[in-house]
Design a protein around this motif. Sequence first.
Motif, mmCIF file in Angstrom:
data_model
loop_
_atom_site.group_PDB
_atom_site.id
_atom_site.type_symbol
_atom_site.label_atom_id
_atom_site.label_comp_id
_atom_site.label_asym_id
_atom_site.label_seq_id
_atom_site.Cartn_x
_atom_site.Cartn_y
_atom_site.Cartn_z
ATOM 1 N N SER A 18 31.391 34.494 50.752
ATOM 2 C CA SER A 18 31.548 34.234 49.315
ATOM 3 C C SER A 18 31.665 35.534 48.518
ATOM 4 O O SER A 18 32.427 35.600 47.556
ATOM 5 N N LEU A 19 30.955 36.575 48.938
ATOM 6 C CA LEU A 19 31.092 37.861 48.245
ATOM 7 C C LEU A 19 32.479 38.465 48.472
ATOM 8 O O LEU A 19 33.056 39.068 47.562
ATOM 9 N N GLU A 20 33.023 38.288 49.664
ATOM 10 C CA GLU A 20 34.379 38.774 49.934
ATOM 11 C C GLU A 20 35.402 38.011 49.099
ATOM 12 O O GLU A 20 36.332 38.602 48.538
ATOM 13 N N LEU A 21 35.232 36.700 48.996
ATOM 14 C CA LEU A 21 36.152 35.907 48.166
ATOM 15 C C LEU A 21 36.043 36.314 46.705
ATOM 16 O O LEU A 21 37.059 36.425 46.006
ATOM 17 N N GLU A 22 34.817 36.532 46.242
ATOM 18 C CA GLU A 22 34.629 36.979 44.854
ATOM 19 C C GLU A 22 35.354 38.299 44.626
ATOM 20 O O GLU A 22 36.053 38.484 43.632
ATOM 21 N N SER A 23 35.188 39.238 45.543
ATOM 22 C CA SER A 23 35.830 40.547 45.425
ATOM 23 C C SER A 23 37.347 40.418 45.431
ATOM 24 O O SER A 23 38.044 41.023 44.616
ATOM 25 N N ARG A 24 37.851 39.612 46.357
ATOM 26 C CA ARG A 24 39.299 39.423 46.447
ATOM 27 C C ARG A 24 39.832 38.814 45.153
ATOM 28 O O ARG A 24 40.840 39.261 44.613
ATOM 29 N N ALA A 25 39.159 37.796 44.656
ATOM 30 C CA ALA A 25 39.605 37.151 43.414
ATOM 31 C C ALA A 25 39.561 38.141 42.248
ATOM 32 O O ALA A 25 40.495 38.198 41.437
ATOM 33 N N PHE A 26 38.500 38.927 42.176
ATOM 34 C CA PHE A 26 38.391 39.930 41.109
ATOM 35 C C PHE A 26 39.585 40.883 41.152
ATOM 36 O O PHE A 26 40.223 41.154 40.135
ATOM 37 N N HIS A 27 39.900 41.387 42.345
ATOM 38 C CA HIS A 27 41.011 42.324 42.481
ATOM 39 C C HIS A 27 42.370 41.656 42.282
ATOM 40 O O HIS A 27 43.355 42.330 41.984
ATOM 41 N N ASP A 28 42.414 40.340 42.403
ATOM 42 C CA ASP A 28 43.649 39.596 42.129
ATOM 43 C C ASP A 28 43.803 39.287 40.637
ATOM 44 O O ASP A 28 44.734 38.598 40.243
#
Length: 181
Positions: free
Chosen positions: A98-108
């Motif tokens: 979930s932290l990786e998805l959050e990071s990816r979404a933030f950078h997107d």
Amino acid sequence: MPAENTLSAESSRAAAEYTRLALEMGARHAVVFALSDIAFDPRTLLKCMFGCADWGRNHTCPSRANNVSLAEYKEMLSRYRWGVIVHTTDKALSQRISLELESRAFHDGYYFAFSLSDCALCNECAAVECAPCRFPRMARPAFHSVGIDVFQTVRRFGLPISTLSHPETDEQNWYSAVFVE
């Protein structure tokens, strides 16, 4: 996936990418949700207060001083339209994904993306020693500790969840959610 029918083309592509990534990282399931799929119920706090051995002990606990109320969490989360629910049988893996998805979404470009996951960063929370959080940028509240009925929410997607007769030995289902947009 109920949320995909209401997403823009860009959001649909992002949702597909995030669910693919979650599965690649080891999630058993990853499903897109619409905010209307999330079941809010303040009774979750009762289960925290009178069922959790860590009540009041951890930095992400809803009982900690200066934490926002369940009503404030609901108001903040109600600003989102969709996100991704992650299912694993390992608490730490659920949080990593979930932290990786959050990071990816933030950078997107989804700069308000926010993960909810039962914190598994430390063997024992620094709060027990009255010390500051060791990982304040990664610690997140649990899905249920912000007033979300995890059982009702994940059952809407046909995901496995049940009360455990033997929590020490029964396989547990761990859920996290990333609120994206």
